[in-house]
Design an enzyme around this catalytic site. Structure first.
Site, PDB file in Angstrom:
ATOM      1  N   ARG A 139       8.534  -1.151  -2.596  1.00 45.28           N
ATOM      2  CA  ARG A 139       7.274  -0.418  -2.424  1.00 45.28           C
ATOM      3  C   ARG A 139       6.248  -1.103  -3.320  1.00 45.28           C
ATOM      4  NH1 ARG A 139       8.048   5.464  -1.611  1.00 45.28           N
ATOM      5  NH2 ARG A 139      10.259   5.891  -1.271  1.00 45.28           N
ATOM      6  N   GLY A 180      -0.416   4.900  -1.020  1.00 41.81           N
ATOM      7  CA  GLY A 180      -1.454   5.578  -0.251  1.00 41.81           C
ATOM      8  C   GLY A 180      -0.840   6.604   0.689  1.00 41.81           C
ATOM      9  N   GLY A 182       0.837  -1.198   0.000  1.00 40.15           N
ATOM     10  CA  GLY A 182       0.000   0.000   0.000  1.00 40.15           C
ATOM     11  C   GLY A 182       0.867   1.242   0.000  1.00 40.15           C
ATOM     12  N   ALA A 183       2.000   1.150  -0.701  1.00 40.88           N
ATOM     13  CA  ALA A 183       3.051   2.157  -0.587  1.00 40.88           C
ATOM     14  C   ALA A 183       2.677   3.500  -1.192  1.00 40.88           C
ATOM     15  CB  ALA A 183       4.338   1.640  -1.242  1.00 40.88           C
ATOM     16  N   HIS A 188     -10.893  16.546  19.996  1.00 36.88           N
ATOM     17  CA  HIS A 188     -10.640  16.247  18.583  1.00 36.88           C
ATOM     18  C   HIS A 188     -11.185  17.353  17.679  1.00 36.88           C
ATOM     19  CE1 HIS A 188      -9.952  12.154  20.102  1.00 36.88           C
ATOM     20  NE2 HIS A 188      -9.306  11.929  18.972  1.00 36.88           N
ATOM     21  N   HIS A 189     -10.773  17.298  16.424  1.00 33.66           N
ATOM     22  CA  HIS A 189     -11.328  18.150  15.369  1.00 33.66           C
ATOM     23  C   HIS A 189     -12.833  17.877  15.237  1.00 33.66           C
ATOM     24  CE1 HIS A 189     -11.639  14.592  12.870  1.00 33.66           C
ATOM     25  NE2 HIS A 189     -10.462  14.246  13.393  1.00 33.66           N
ATOM     26  N   LYS A 216     -15.060  14.695  13.484  1.00 30.06           N
ATOM     27  CA  LYS A 216     -15.137  13.347  14.059  1.00 30.06           C
ATOM     28  C   LYS A 216     -16.600  12.963  14.290  1.00 30.06           C
ATOM     29  CE  LYS A 216     -12.972  10.565  17.654  1.00 30.06           C
ATOM     30  NZ  LYS A 216     -12.387   9.669  16.643  1.00 30.06           N
ATOM     31  N   THR A 245      -7.208  -2.637   9.345  1.00 25.70           N
ATOM     32  CA  THR A 245      -8.263  -2.837  10.344  1.00 25.70           C
ATOM     33  C   THR A 245      -9.121  -4.057  10.008  1.00 25.70           C
ATOM     34  OG1 THR A 245      -9.701  -1.368   9.103  1.00 25.70           O
ATOM     35  CG2 THR A 245      -8.394  -0.395  10.878  1.00 25.70           C
ATOM     36  N   PRO A 296      -4.177  -2.491  16.526  1.00 23.46           N
ATOM     37  CA  PRO A 296      -5.199  -1.501  16.188  1.00 23.46           C
ATOM     38  C   PRO A 296      -4.690  -0.072  16.359  1.00 23.46           C
ATOM     39  CG  PRO A 296      -5.617  -2.409  18.365  1.00 23.46           C
ATOM     40  CD  PRO A 296      -4.405  -3.118  17.826  1.00 23.46           C
ATOM     41  N   ASN A 297      -3.603   0.100  17.095  1.00 25.89           N
ATOM     42  CA  ASN A 297      -3.129   1.431  17.454  1.00 25.89           C
ATOM     43  C   ASN A 297      -1.616   1.429  17.495  1.00 25.89           C
ATOM     44  OD1 ASN A 297      -2.692   3.947  18.520  1.00 25.89           O
ATOM     45  ND2 ASN A 297      -4.214   3.754  20.150  1.00 25.89           N
TER      46      ASN A 297
END
Lengths: 250, 250, 250, 250
Positions: free
Chosen positions: D35, D14, D11-12, D136-137, D140, D81, D107-108
């Site tokens: 890549r 993206g 996924g290089a 957050h912005h 969200k 994910t 996941p993080n």
């Protein structure tokens, strides 16, 4: 909770001692059985059935107090200052004949300060950048504070152990003092502001994110939860323990 | 809102210029009528009907640009650096024959930084203690930052005007640098941390309370709202204006 | 500084009153000439030569006190609560025959809280987003605090006056309460935490930057500087003044 | 440091993938050898000699990718994910015949968020009060954030394990929502502010002191140090590992 701990307090009339008395009385699992101050006999502790005694007194009398307490198999939680290695050795001597008795000597009973230092040590290796800001009232004589110095030493050592090199810093034009004092490679900044009590921030930075650990000590009662933790833990820790962190799990 | 403002951008292909173009296009009350960069003729601004032009170009060309813009009664909002008093005098010369045209020259378009400095000036006289902490990425060459220096000068002057003396500070043992750099009697502390962008805190303290004003600049787009404020205000302010704060109400 | 202000204190034996006495005594430009409490005659203020009297007493007695003070041309600084418009009208009545005498009635003497609210009003129109976080000890009965409600009302009004619409918020899945309480379109969040005293943050956000104004009230003495400001200013402000902000410059 | 790790990226092209490529190239102990993006053959990874491959692609293709990688004894660090227990079981199946190969599914990857959660768990038992503020912005969709929910669950569990009861809170008059959302007994407050990215504070309070742990994620690159940590650690951890915290020491 079951059992109620029978607690005595030495130096009970002083500012610190009376705050501890209030804390013990407010704790549901404790009973304050003796308040001792200048002129009172230590024998009162025995007759009151004290199991654990808190000593925030004076370097001049604390060793005598401890000899008495250990001699009567009473556990001790000690915030009195001035414990050199020589003095600690004397306490170990008292304890050698009373293997079931515990003495905790701690320079700092603020749980938050202990956690802050521990977390700072744990985080240090993951961040190329670390700085410390400590903020106190302007009547303080030393800058940086003792806690800030200790934190810097611990963080600096953790950085070394992890093989981290110097912190990135392209400063080429500096007004003298702007970048703070350096302790073990960690810049430390001291703020002195009317209205503040005792506060510290440890800042960590890596690509795109920062982590901040902040401790705010708002008033003199902040050592009470740590003293109570010591009282609750000491029976399970015979012998000499130096530092409340030994009774904490991380 | 009624009227739509017809806006041109000089240096439109640069990083800053293209960010401004995006901002103008996103603004409901503006129309982006011309993107000009190296090699494009300024006449395009006239034929496109630009009323207001934003110039974030280079000290070498900005005066030429302004002569053209003012000569064609086009208002200008200028973020290009290097404006000495001598250069400003030249702009005033251009404007003398075009009394209805406005030029804004501003060193700082971050609205939050301007508000922070203004509030700091307003608060200064009520607090015996004031310190400044500025925090930036570690690629920054100067410490303290220009904004921190300017803030300290403004606050220091406000303290003087109010007859405040030296700040309370009982420090008697200091590790070199711990208490920061002093500018006009105000300690300034510079933090350099990977992951940070540009941040500043002004701390004020008096008996039992503190006031903190903090500005966080998270990314390069933070100057856009200030540029748009300049564009919206310039038509009502003919002549030369230096500093965006002149278009703000406090 | 020249002149020394002769100050009397009503309710001098209460917690608040005695703190004010300490503050007056510590002020170089003031002399504490009378401490009055229950059972003491107000005449003592006259014989002691008090020019200005501070009243932090009780709604039941404050009007009587003020009638006496104004009747003897003594200026008053009043923190006693319960002033309805009807009660203020009575004070105006007392003052009508003593045009040179001043009375300040203020619901809030914390200078930092007043500055925070003023700055929040000033900043509001420049930011699409504004939220308020107030943090207090867990013994507090109301959430949000009175200061947070007032701040939200002032900011909400300033947003309306500037023609700002609703705040941007794409929340489509909310756990009940997560986004706080809404007052005049401004979300307000109340934190209750052991160890805190009284704190508030007002956060403003626009493209790429945020501005935060934070007030920390660390202990009960935080109203003292405001009371002293009232004492220093009242002689120059004859008549009735409601709100300490009238004596402050912004 | 010795050895240089040969790394490939799926996924290089993206946004995320290209940021990871930049990170790998900037790391002194790594070499970016391949890549790969849509349309490229996975065989390129083998011919390029990739030892470790980073996969931030799509739930539709990630299992196929992992089957290929494990089948060729290439270690994998996966941020894609959608990993249910069923899908993890499939990965364990691939690995069963390649016991020396490691796959990390996380996941993080924000190290600071992981440390914040861990420290919060460690601190919880020492404090009667804990609240969480996440900021957050405003684009969200969910409030509270996933990280805030997870933190509240971990802290709530730690409180239960320590026998702590309900948090002290005397609120009797509440404007709906002021005290936040409650998750496992922990109040969580969600701020949405233009200009913010992703931030969280965990506040702890006890008598006279508070401890605050704050994580600020300033931009999209904040996952890179975590990915690099995964790359550096995976060879020493054969089999399936879920969660980057397993590669961290606390």
């Amino acid at each position: 909770m079951g059992e109620t701990l029978k607690v005595g307090v030495l130096g009970a009339k002083g500012r610190v001692g009376s705050t501890i008395c209030d804390g013990v009385e407010a704790a549901e699992d404790m009973e304050l059985v003796a308040r001792i101050d200048d002129g009172d006999s230590l024998e009162n502790l025995v007759s009151a059935g004290a199991e654990i005694v808190v000593d925030f007194t004076h370097p001049d009398v604390v060793l005598e107090n401890l000899e008495f307490l250990v001699g009567h198999d009473i556990h001790a939680v000690v915030g009195t200052t001035g414990f050199t290695e020589e003095r600690l050795e004397k306490v170990r001597g008292f304890l050698s004949k009373h293997p079931g008795t515990g003495v905790l000597v701690a320079p700092n009973f603020a749980i938050g300060a202990i956690l802050m230092m521990r977390f700072a040590q744990q985080a240090a290796k993951y961040y190329p950048s670390t700085e410390i800001i400590e903020l106190h009232h302007p009547r303080k004589a030393d800058a940086p504070s003792g806690t800030a110095r200790l934190t810097a030493e611990l963080v600096g050592q953790a950085r070394k152990d992890a093989g981290l090199g110097e912190q990135p810093d392209a400063t080429s034009t500096e007004l003298d003092g702007a970048r703070g004092a350096e302790i073990e490679g960690v810049p430390v900044h001291s703020i002195r502001l009317t209205g503040l009590v005792a506060h510290q921030e440890v800042l960590f930075g890596t690509e795109g994110e920062t982590l901040t650990i902040r401790h705010d000590s708002m008033d003199r009662t902040s050592f009470v939860p740590g003293v109570l933790l010591g009282v609750r833990s000491i029976k399970a820790h015979p012998g000499l323990t130096v530092g409340l962190d030994n009774f904490m799990e991380f």
